[in-house]
Motif scaffolding. Structure first.
Motif, PDB file in Angstrom:
ATOM      1  N   GLN A 170       0.453  -1.180  -0.009  1.00  0.00           N
ATOM      2  CA  GLN A 170       0.334  -0.433  -0.155  1.00  0.00           C
ATOM      3  C   GLN A 170       0.975   1.036   0.076  1.00  0.00           C
ATOM      4  OE1 GLN A 170      -3.142   0.182   3.566  1.00  0.00           O
ATOM      5  NE2 GLN A 170      -3.538   2.136   3.037  1.00  0.00           N
ATOM      6  N   SER A 171       2.429   1.261   0.968  1.00  0.00           N
ATOM      7  CA  SER A 171       2.620   2.089   1.037  1.00  0.00           C
ATOM      8  C   SER A 171       3.661   2.617  -0.515  1.00  0.00           C
ATOM      9  CB  SER A 171       3.952   2.500   2.236  1.00  0.00           C
ATOM     10  OG  SER A 171       4.981   1.146   1.504  1.00  0.00           O
ATOM     11  N   VAL A 172       4.124   1.579  -1.455  1.00  0.00           N
ATOM     12  CA  VAL A 172       4.831   1.962  -2.443  1.00  0.00           C
ATOM     13  C   VAL A 172       3.550   2.088  -3.772  1.00  0.00           C
ATOM     14  CG1 VAL A 172       6.478   1.001  -1.881  1.00  0.00           C
ATOM     15  CG2 VAL A 172       4.580  -0.398  -3.395  1.00  0.00           C
ATOM     16  N   ASP A 173       2.135   2.215  -3.980  1.00  0.00           N
ATOM     17  CA  ASP A 173       1.383   2.261  -4.452  1.00  0.00           C
ATOM     18  C   ASP A 173       1.027   3.726  -4.809  1.00  0.00           C
ATOM     19  OD1 ASP A 173      -1.661   3.189  -5.395  1.00  0.00           O
ATOM     20  OD2 ASP A 173      -1.342   1.113  -5.936  1.00  0.00           O
ATOM     21  N   ASP A 174       1.565   3.624  -6.253  1.00  0.00           N
ATOM     22  CA  ASP A 174       1.175   5.315  -7.202  1.00  0.00           C
ATOM     23  C   ASP A 174       0.684   5.742  -6.590  1.00  0.00           C
ATOM     24  OD1 ASP A 174       3.727   5.140  -7.921  1.00  0.00           O
ATOM     25  OD2 ASP A 174       2.437   4.591 -10.300  1.00  0.00           O
ATOM     26  N   GLY A 175      -1.396   5.457  -6.184  1.00  0.00           N
ATOM     27  CA  GLY A 175      -1.935   6.528  -5.421  1.00  0.00           C
ATOM     28  C   GLY A 175      -2.371   6.608  -4.229  1.00  0.00           C
ATOM     29  N   THR A 176      -0.873   6.202  -3.287  1.00  0.00           N
ATOM     30  CA  THR A 176      -0.971   6.918  -1.903  1.00  0.00           C
ATOM     31  C   THR A 176      -0.040   7.993  -2.052  1.00  0.00           C
ATOM     32  OG1 THR A 176      -0.841   4.369  -2.042  1.00  0.00           O
ATOM     33  CG2 THR A 176      -0.344   5.695   0.298  1.00  0.00           C
ATOM     34  N   THR A 177      -0.762   9.234  -1.371  1.00  0.00           N
ATOM     35  CA  THR A 177      -0.374   9.613  -1.064  1.00  0.00           C
ATOM     36  C   THR A 177       0.531  10.350   0.177  1.00  0.00           C
ATOM     37  OG1 THR A 177      -2.212  11.104   0.001  1.00  0.00           O
ATOM     38  CG2 THR A 177      -2.560  10.938  -1.994  1.00  0.00           C
ATOM     39  N   ALA A 178       1.491  11.409   0.553  1.00  0.00           N
ATOM     40  CA  ALA A 178       2.425  11.044   0.936  1.00  0.00           C
ATOM     41  C   ALA A 178       1.569  11.291   2.569  1.00  0.00           C
ATOM     42  CB  ALA A 178       3.269  12.685   1.139  1.00  0.00           C
ATOM     43  N   ASP A 179       0.605  11.862   2.975  1.00  0.00           N
ATOM     44  CA  ASP A 179      -0.031  12.087   3.959  1.00  0.00           C
ATOM     45  C   ASP A 179      -0.449  10.285   4.487  1.00  0.00           C
ATOM     46  OD1 ASP A 179       0.812  15.027   4.221  1.00  0.00           O
ATOM     47  OD2 ASP A 179      -1.407  15.856   3.185  1.00  0.00           O
ATOM     48  N   GLU A 180      -1.174  10.092   2.984  1.00  0.00           N
ATOM     49  CA  GLU A 180      -1.417   8.969   3.644  1.00  0.00           C
ATOM     50  C   GLU A 180      -0.563   7.522   4.073  1.00  0.00           C
ATOM     51  OE1 GLU A 180      -4.997   8.301   0.720  1.00  0.00           O
ATOM     52  OE2 GLU A 180      -3.118   7.875   0.096  1.00  0.00           O
ATOM     53  N   ARG A 181       0.728   7.835   3.810  1.00  0.00           N
ATOM     54  CA  ARG A 181       1.814   7.086   4.378  1.00  0.00           C
ATOM     55  C   ARG A 181       2.507   7.785   5.595  1.00  0.00           C
ATOM     56  NH1 ARG A 181       3.918   7.773  -1.043  1.00  0.00           N
ATOM     57  NH2 ARG A 181       3.559   6.035  -2.868  1.00  0.00           N
ATOM     58  N   LYS A 182       2.475   8.123   5.689  1.00  0.00           N
ATOM     59  CA  LYS A 182       3.138   9.089   6.801  1.00  0.00           C
ATOM     60  C   LYS A 182       1.902   8.268   7.802  1.00  0.00           C
ATOM     61  CE  LYS A 182       4.573  13.196   9.903  1.00  0.00           C
ATOM     62  NZ  LYS A 182       4.213  14.527   9.374  1.00  0.00           N
ATOM     63  N   ALA A 183       0.587   8.354   7.770  1.00  0.00           N
ATOM     64  CA  ALA A 183      -0.605   8.189   8.514  1.00  0.00           C
ATOM     65  C   ALA A 183      -0.404   6.137   8.616  1.00  0.00           C
ATOM     66  CB  ALA A 183      -2.112   7.317   7.688  1.00  0.00           C
ATOM     67  N   ILE A 222       3.059   4.893   9.196  1.00  0.00           N
ATOM     68  CA  ILE A 222       3.734   4.928  10.523  1.00  0.00           C
ATOM     69  C   ILE A 222       3.265   4.626  11.739  1.00  0.00           C
ATOM     70  CG2 ILE A 222       5.607   6.134  11.495  1.00  0.00           C
ATOM     71  CD1 ILE A 222       6.016   7.674   9.680  1.00  0.00           C
ATOM     72  N   PRO A 223       2.481   4.350  11.961  1.00  0.00           N
ATOM     73  CA  PRO A 223       1.668   4.318  13.693  1.00  0.00           C
ATOM     74  C   PRO A 223       1.435   2.633  13.411  1.00  0.00           C
ATOM     75  CG  PRO A 223       0.353   6.052  12.684  1.00  0.00           C
ATOM     76  CD  PRO A 223       1.467   5.769  12.281  1.00  0.00           C
ATOM     77  N   VAL A 224       0.520   2.034  12.309  1.00  0.00           N
ATOM     78  CA  VAL A 224       0.124   1.108  11.877  1.00  0.00           C
ATOM     79  C   VAL A 224       1.307   0.181  11.979  1.00  0.00           C
ATOM     80  CG1 VAL A 224      -1.214  -0.596  10.509  1.00  0.00           C
ATOM     81  CG2 VAL A 224      -2.295   2.020  11.144  1.00  0.00           C
ATOM     82  N   VAL A 225       2.630   0.743  11.511  1.00  0.00           N
ATOM     83  CA  VAL A 225       3.523  -0.727  11.308  1.00  0.00           C
ATOM     84  C   VAL A 225       4.091  -0.372  12.461  1.00  0.00           C
ATOM     85  CG1 VAL A 225       5.999  -0.885   9.875  1.00  0.00           C
ATOM     86  CG2 VAL A 225       4.437  -0.210   8.607  1.00  0.00           C
ATOM     87  N   ASN A 226       4.031   0.274  13.237  1.00  0.00           N
ATOM     88  CA  ASN A 226       5.152   0.166  14.657  1.00  0.00           C
ATOM     89  C   ASN A 226       3.880  -0.758  15.331  1.00  0.00           C
ATOM     90  OD1 ASN A 226       7.192   1.357  13.877  1.00  0.00           O
ATOM     91  ND2 ASN A 226       5.959   4.064  14.815  1.00  0.00           N
ATOM     92  N   SER A 227       2.843  -0.984  15.648  1.00  0.00           N
ATOM     93  CA  SER A 227       1.796  -1.266  15.946  1.00  0.00           C
ATOM     94  C   SER A 227       2.133  -3.250  15.864  1.00  0.00           C
ATOM     95  CB  SER A 227       0.399  -0.820  15.638  1.00  0.00           C
ATOM     96  OG  SER A 227      -0.295  -1.926  16.363  1.00  0.00           O
ATOM     97  N   VAL A 228       2.000  -3.265  14.247  1.00  0.00           N
ATOM     98  CA  VAL A 228       2.897  -4.906  13.985  1.00  0.00           C
ATOM     99  C   VAL A 228       3.932  -4.963  14.570  1.00  0.00           C
ATOM    100  CG1 VAL A 228       3.196  -5.508  11.872  1.00  0.00           C
ATOM    101  CG2 VAL A 228       0.840  -4.294  11.546  1.00  0.00           C
ATOM    102  N   LEU A 229       4.827  -4.356  14.139  1.00  0.00           N
ATOM    103  CA  LEU A 229       6.337  -4.706  14.604  1.00  0.00           C
ATOM    104  C   LEU A 229       6.391  -4.955  16.336  1.00  0.00           C
ATOM    105  CD1 LEU A 229       8.581  -1.981  13.480  1.00  0.00           C
ATOM    106  CD2 LEU A 229       8.212  -4.472  12.759  1.00  0.00           C
ATOM    107  N   ASP A 230       5.364  -4.255  16.928  1.00  0.00           N
ATOM    108  CA  ASP A 230       5.209  -4.705  18.412  1.00  0.00           C
ATOM    109  C   ASP A 230       4.316  -6.014  18.848  1.00  0.00           C
ATOM    110  OD1 ASP A 230       6.621  -2.368  19.197  1.00  0.00           O
ATOM    111  OD2 ASP A 230       4.676  -0.920  19.344  1.00  0.00           O
ATOM    112  N   GLN A 231       3.641  -6.262  17.889  1.00  0.00           N
ATOM    113  CA  GLN A 231       3.229  -7.109  18.109  1.00  0.00           C
ATOM    114  C   GLN A 231       3.562  -8.224  17.618  1.00  0.00           C
ATOM    115  OE1 GLN A 231      -1.774  -7.137  16.691  1.00  0.00           O
ATOM    116  NE2 GLN A 231      -0.664  -5.145  15.277  1.00  0.00           N
TER     117      GLN A 231
END
Length: 272
Positions: free
Chosen positions: A104-117, A119-128
């Motif tokens: 999803q993050s490397v998709d051309d349709g994903t904006t910079a703000d969406e990629r920034k959003a 980050i906490p989701v990825v961190n949550s996955v790492l914590d899990q």
């Protein structure tokens, strides 16, 4: 039960009385043992009453203890394997989620703000994932090898594996044979990477024969040859390095231009 005859010829009355009392004592003791067997359900109370059967009973009890211990060990192993299977499924689900987030993050349709959003989701996955890696069963960490501390910990560089590559083992049969039943984090999560080896020497040692064209520098621009000025106190010396091909050529030209009291040589980290 029997009573010893007291009608013995040519025997004194005292001896006859003793024999009768001894027979009564033996019969009373036998009756007492039978009563104890009936009351307790045990064939004997002390090993000395039946040495052979007592020895066989001890061996049988030891065998039962071994079977009981093996049963408890296998029950523990089954619990660990069940927990490991659950952890494996959880880890697979989290890895799939992480892959979805990466796509999803490397998709051309994903904006910079969406990629920034994300980050906490990825961190949550790492914590899990960290929580899965530190999962325990009966106070033992499943993926720590033979260590007793949490195998995965946060650090400034990311996540560090503090366990080892060992496995826990236990007795699994009455012949005292053992088997391993845990998986270290090095295998389950590929927690440690192999040594990174490249074809380029990142810490080369220069010599007099080292070519100046091989000294690219951190910027990759290499060595620019020409006239250089060396100042020693109030004195200045101009050296022309044009045409020098090796470090040895540079050293020779510098020493030729400088007074005998000043010498240039090749040290461990370059010219000195």
């Amino acid at each position: 039960m029997s009573v010893t005859s007291v009608n013995l010829p040519r025997v004194s009355f005292t001896l006859r009385t003793f024999n009768l009392q001894e027979g009564l004592r033996r019969n009373s003791l036998g009756l007492f043992r039978v009563q104890n067997q009936l009351a307790s359900g045990l064939r004997f109370q002390r090993p000395s009453e039946d040495v052979l059967r007592a020895a066989a009973t001890v061996k049988f009890d030891q065998r039962l203890d071994q079977l009981d211990q093996v049963g408890r060990n296998l029950e523990r192993v089954n619990g660990v394997l069940t927990e490991v299977e659950s952890a494996l499924q959880s880890a697979v689900d989290l890895f799939r989620h992480a892959q979805t987030l990466a796509l999803q993050s490397v998709d051309d349709g994903t904006t910079a703000d969406e990629r920034k959003a994300l980050i906490p989701v990825v961190n949550s996955v790492l914590d899990q994932l960290l929580s899965v890696g530190n999962r325990r069963y009966l106070n033992n960490y499943l993926f720590a090898g033979q260590q007793v501390q949490p195998p995965f910990v946060h650090s400034d560089d990311g996540v560090v594996y503090t366990g080892d590559a060992g496995r826990l083992e236990t007795i699994i049969d009455t012949d005292m044979s053992t088997g391993t039943y845990t998986i270290p984090g090095t295998e389950f999560f590929a927690a440690t990477s192999s040594q990174v080896v490249g074809a380029v020497d990142l810490d080369p040692v220069v010599e007099r024969r080292t070519r100046l064209s091989d000294l690219r520098g951190t910027t990759g621009t290499g060595v620019e040859l020409g006239r250089v000025q060396i100042e020693v106190g109030s004195d200045a010396y101009v050296v022309d390095l044009t045409g020098a091909a090796t470090l040895g050529d540079v050293i020779d030209r510098l020493n030729a231009a400088l007074p005998p009291t000043l010498r240039v040589d090749l040290g461990a980290r370059g010219l000195a």
